[in-house]
Design a protein around this motif. Sequence first.
Motif, PDB file in Angstrom:
ATOM      1  N   LEU A  75       3.120  -5.996   9.525  1.00  0.00           N
ATOM      2  CA  LEU A  75       3.142  -4.762   8.742  1.00  0.00           C
ATOM      3  C   LEU A  75       4.506  -4.102   8.837  1.00  0.00           C
ATOM      4  O   LEU A  75       5.019  -3.903   9.941  1.00  0.00           O
ATOM      5  N   THR A  76       5.087  -3.817   7.690  1.00  0.00           N
ATOM      6  CA  THR A  76       6.414  -3.205   7.652  1.00  0.00           C
ATOM      7  C   THR A  76       6.376  -1.922   6.831  1.00  0.00           C
ATOM      8  O   THR A  76       5.969  -1.942   5.666  1.00  0.00           O
ATOM      9  N   SER A  77       6.802  -0.840   7.443  1.00  0.00           N
ATOM     10  CA  SER A  77       6.854   0.447   6.741  1.00  0.00           C
ATOM     11  C   SER A  77       8.049   0.474   5.801  1.00  0.00           C
ATOM     12  O   SER A  77       9.083  -0.115   6.099  1.00  0.00           O
TER      13      SER A  77
ATOM     14  N   PHE B 135       0.842  -1.199   0.000  1.00  0.00           N
ATOM     15  CA  PHE B 135       0.000   0.000   0.000  1.00  0.00           C
ATOM     16  C   PHE B 135       0.873   1.244   0.000  1.00  0.00           C
ATOM     17  O   PHE B 135       1.932   1.254   0.621  1.00  0.00           O
ATOM     18  N   ALA B 136       0.363   2.280  -0.663  1.00  0.00           N
ATOM     19  CA  ALA B 136       1.041   3.568  -0.597  1.00  0.00           C
ATOM     20  C   ALA B 136       0.392   4.423   0.498  1.00  0.00           C
ATOM     21  O   ALA B 136       0.072   5.585   0.294  1.00  0.00           O
ATOM     22  N   THR B 137       0.167   3.789   1.657  1.00  0.00           N
ATOM     23  CA  THR B 137      -0.321   4.519   2.835  1.00  0.00           C
ATOM     24  C   THR B 137       0.455   4.006   4.044  1.00  0.00           C
ATOM     25  O   THR B 137       1.152   3.002   3.943  1.00  0.00           O
ATOM     26  N   SER B 138       0.327   4.690   5.150  1.00  0.00           N
ATOM     27  CA  SER B 138       1.107   4.315   6.330  1.00  0.00           C
ATOM     28  C   SER B 138       0.593   3.009   6.937  1.00  0.00           C
ATOM     29  O   SER B 138      -0.581   2.659   6.789  1.00  0.00           O
ATOM     30  N   CYS B 139       1.468   2.307   7.622  1.00  0.00           N
ATOM     31  CA  CYS B 139       1.077   1.058   8.285  1.00  0.00           C
ATOM     32  C   CYS B 139       0.060   1.320   9.392  1.00  0.00           C
ATOM     33  O   CYS B 139      -0.770   0.472   9.674  1.00  0.00           O
TER      34      CYS B 139
ATOM     35  N   CYS C 112       4.786   4.104   2.798  1.00  0.00           N
ATOM     36  CA  CYS C 112       4.238   2.870   2.233  1.00  0.00           C
ATOM     37  C   CYS C 112       4.241   1.759   3.273  1.00  0.00           C
ATOM     38  O   CYS C 112       4.979   1.820   4.258  1.00  0.00           O
ATOM     39  N   CYS C 113       3.401   0.761   3.025  1.00  0.00           N
ATOM     40  CA  CYS C 113       3.297  -0.336   3.977  1.00  0.00           C
ATOM     41  C   CYS C 113       3.243  -1.672   3.231  1.00  0.00           C
ATOM     42  O   CYS C 113       2.515  -1.818   2.251  1.00  0.00           O
TER      43      CYS C 113
END
Length: 167
Positions: free
Chosen positions: A99-101, A37-41, A107-108
């Motif tokens: 979940l890894t940033s 994902f192009a959003t935060s974890c 990104c996540c």
Amino acid sequence: MPSLYWKLAAVVLVVGLTWQPCCCGPLHAQCKVEWYFATSCRAVSDSLVSQIRKWTSMAGCSMGGQKCLYKLRSASTHFVAATHTTPFKGYRDELNFQLTSYNFFTCCHVSAMSVSENWYVVRDQGTNYCNLYNLMEGSGLTEARGYKEVTSDFLCTQRSTANCTVY
Ligand SMILES: *[C@@H]1O[C@H](CO)[C@@H](O)[C@H](O)[C@H]1NC(C)=O
């Protein structure tokens, strides 16, 4: 003690012949999926956790399907654990999301796994895949920026024929 060596060699040979690595996909029903994902974890974790909480009761399955009987085990920005129980049959599957940033926390990468507790449940109609995918879809994460999924039939029992409306 040469006879000991021969016994040892025989054991090694038998083990070698019966052990077949990488032959037939997962031995029992399970599924591993990588999501990007192009959003935060934090946003991804919050969405997953709130979706699991929404689908705790039996209500979501009154019309059939499997979108119910999830149970949150633990939750943080980098790890979410839950279980999902199959309505009526009562099979329980263990789910976890790591979940890894990356890319400076913008990104996540989510590494998700679902495993049937009952090791003899081999043909699962894609249940383990749907356990994970339904949460992603239900929470709207499949529409999130940069959404990408990586999996296969090898990583997920019967994934390509899975109908997540039913399972
Ligand atoms: C999945 O199952 C539902 C409900 O039985 C059905 O309406 C739908 O057409 C099926 N989808 C696929 C792709 O087979």
